[in-house]
Design an enzyme around this catalytic site. Structure first.
Site, short mmCIF file in Angstrom:
data_model
loop_
_atom_site.label_atom_id
_atom_site.label_comp_id
_atom_site.label_asym_id
_atom_site.label_seq_id
_atom_site.Cartn_x
_atom_site.Cartn_y
_atom_site.Cartn_z
N CYS A 116 6.79 15.34 -1.91
CA CYS A 116 7.59 14.83 -2.85
C CYS A 116 6.45 13.83 -3.56
CB CYS A 116 8.51 14.04 -2.22
SG CYS A 116 9.73 15.10 -1.19
N HIS A 241 10.75 8.98 -7.23
CA HIS A 241 11.11 10.34 -6.69
C HIS A 241 12.72 10.30 -6.14
CE1 HIS A 241 11.64 13.57 -4.21
NE2 HIS A 241 11.59 13.15 -3.10
N ASN A 271 17.66 16.63 -5.18
CA ASN A 271 16.10 16.29 -4.67
C ASN A 271 15.22 17.35 -5.02
OD1 ASN A 271 13.82 15.80 -3.25
ND2 ASN A 271 14.56 14.71 -1.54
O1 UT7 Z 1 12.40 14.04 -0.34
C1 UT7 Z 1 11.91 14.01 0.74
C2 UT7 Z 1 12.32 12.59 1.33
N1 UT7 Z 1 13.72 12.68 1.97
C3 UT7 Z 1 14.43 11.69 1.88
O2 UT7 Z 1 13.91 10.67 1.66
C4 UT7 Z 1 15.61 11.75 2.73
C5 UT7 Z 1 15.99 10.43 3.37
N2 UT7 Z 1 17.10 10.65 4.37
C6 UT7 Z 1 18.22 10.70 3.78
O3 UT7 Z 1 18.57 10.65 2.43
C7 UT7 Z 1 19.53 10.62 4.69
O4 UT7 Z 1 19.06 10.33 5.86
C8 UT7 Z 1 20.59 11.70 4.48
C9 UT7 Z 1 21.13 12.01 3.43
C10 UT7 Z 1 19.62 13.06 4.72
C11 UT7 Z 1 21.48 11.73 5.73
O5 UT7 Z 1 22.42 10.35 5.37
P1 UT7 Z 1 22.57 9.29 6.77
O6 UT7 Z 1 23.28 8.38 6.19
O7 UT7 Z 1 21.18 9.12 7.47
O8 UT7 Z 1 23.58 10.23 7.74
P2 UT7 Z 1 23.24 10.61 9.23
O9 UT7 Z 1 22.41 11.97 9.44
O10 UT7 Z 1 23.08 9.67 9.91
O11 UT7 Z 1 24.88 11.39 9.51
C12 UT7 Z 1 25.91 10.51 9.63
C13 UT7 Z 1 27.11 11.09 10.09
C14 UT7 Z 1 27.05 12.12 11.22
O12 UT7 Z 1 28.15 12.29 11.99
P3 UT7 Z 1 28.46 11.32 13.08
O13 UT7 Z 1 27.41 11.51 14.14
O14 UT7 Z 1 28.31 9.78 12.53
O15 UT7 Z 1 29.71 11.80 13.59
C15 UT7 Z 1 26.45 13.30 10.54
O16 UT7 Z 1 26.73 14.38 11.53
O17 UT7 Z 1 27.22 12.05 8.69
C16 UT7 Z 1 27.34 13.49 9.31
N3 UT7 Z 1 26.84 14.42 8.36
C17 UT7 Z 1 27.70 14.91 7.37
N4 UT7 Z 1 28.75 14.79 7.14
C18 UT7 Z 1 29.16 15.69 6.04
C19 UT7 Z 1 25.44 14.60 8.22
N5 UT7 Z 1 25.42 15.40 7.25
C20 UT7 Z 1 26.66 15.58 6.56
C21 UT7 Z 1 27.15 16.20 5.48
N6 UT7 Z 1 28.55 16.08 5.33
N7 UT7 Z 1 26.42 16.87 4.61
#
Ligand code: UT7
Length: 315
Positions: A116, A241, A271
């Protein structure tokens, strides 16, 4: 000292025709529109279909940028493509543009993989090449990704984020203040296929990357401006980005920057890794948002982990 700065002469945009909404994803896995919008700002993304591919998207964006530039194609001295998802590991996307664009064979063509951060890396590389070869004063720099083919459609932590597309710019050097910051720190927090990988899909520790992003963006903004001897208010556009809207909002709040100077299209495009910055610039030009002499601070970060920023101006 007279610095040679980078000026964008023209841009080209190419997006796949197929839009994939959050509801489309919710129909095939346990996710929902509300979660995706709240956590990422994404409402839809584009995926290739049929004959579309990374190479064809790159070609269309590059052709548009070249046409708009109106320059003699013999004056293109360099072709670079920022990508991690070209049609082949080799040949490069860049080498496959030569014939279709009717460009000279005797110039360098290569891809850059800084994920990225690829587009700022490519701009900085092009700047050095152009400086050394003033007889061909223009470079064609494209960012393209076809990430849909690298997505595990059973992994909702990645497949909701990424999309496909391409943006291209024709650049030249002009006098003016310039600075860039490029860097990397070894990490597998985002990785994708290869001899050592246990998966042929993108894998990501989203939380680790999020923490990295909100730490590295202020570092890049401050260091780049300091190197250029400029202040925030001399930047007309921060072109960041498009990884997650929350990352951009966080940095705007933490640094007290004017949010309206951050162009965002993640809601429609998702993204697109190395393509996201040139897609933004091309859209901004299409919408008439860019004016002569404006300064853009480009900000990339991602797999590597890598980061890259530079200041460019608009013709
Ligand atoms: O371009 C390269 C650079 N990449 C980035 O900059 C990405 C950076 N990271 C992010 O954008 C975020 O970390 C994500 C969008 C990927 C994830 O968001 P998050 O707020 O960090 O969520 P998480 O992974 O901590 O998940 C929180 C909760 C979990 O459930 P529990 O354990 O709290 O019950 C996940 O299982 O949300 C759940 N979850 C979802 N629920 C519905 C994870 N993905 C999903 C989904 N839909 N797609």
């Amino acid at each position: 000292m007279i610095m040679k700065s980078v000026q964008i002469i023209s841009t080209g945009l190419s997006l796949p025709s197929r839009a994939v909404t959050n509801d489309d994803l919710a129909a095939i896995e346990d996710t929902n529109d509300e979660w995706i919008v709240k956590r990422t700002g994404i409402r839809e993304r584009r995926f290739t279909e049929g004959e579309e591919s990374a190479n064809s998207l790159a070609l269309r964006a590059a052709e548009r940028a070249l046409k708009k530039s109106g320059i003699d194609r013999k004056k293109i001295g360099l072709v670079i493509v920022a990508t991690l998802s070209g049609d082949y590991s080799t040949p490069s996307v860049a080498s496959q543009l030569q014939q279709a664009l009717g460009l000279d064979k005797d110039i360098p063509y290569f891809d850059i993989n800084a994920a990225c951060s690829g587009f700022p890396y490519a701009i900085e590389t092009a700047r050095s090449f152009l400086y050394a070869n003033p007889e061909r004063p223009y470079a064609l720099v494209t960012g393209v990704e076809e990430l849909s083919k690298l997505l595990d459609m059973t992994d909702r932590s990645t497949n909701i984020l990424f999309g496909d597309g391409a943006g291209a710019v024709v650049i030249r050097l002009v006098e003016g203040s310039y600075a860039s910051v490029l860097g990397a720190q070894s990490s597998l927090a985002i990785n994708c296929m290869g001899a050592k990988s246990d998966s042929s899909y993108i894998r990501m520790d989203g939380k680790e990357v999020f923490r990295f992003a909100v730490r590295i963006l202020p570092h890049m903004i401050n260091t780049t401006l300091e190197k250029a001897g400029m202040t925030y208010d001399q930047i007309d556009w921060f072109v960041c980005h498009q990884a997650n809207k929350r990352i951009i909002d966080h940095v705007v709040r933490a640094m007290k920057l004017p949010g309206e100077k951050f162009y965002c299209n993640i809601d429609r495009i998702g993204n697109t890794s190395g393509a996201s910055i040139p897609i933004c610039i091309a859209e901004m030009e299409e919408k008439g948002l860019l004016h002569s002499g404006e300064k853009l601070l480009l900000l990339g970060f991602g797999s590597g982990l890598t980061w890259g920023s530079c200041i460019v101006s608009y013709r």
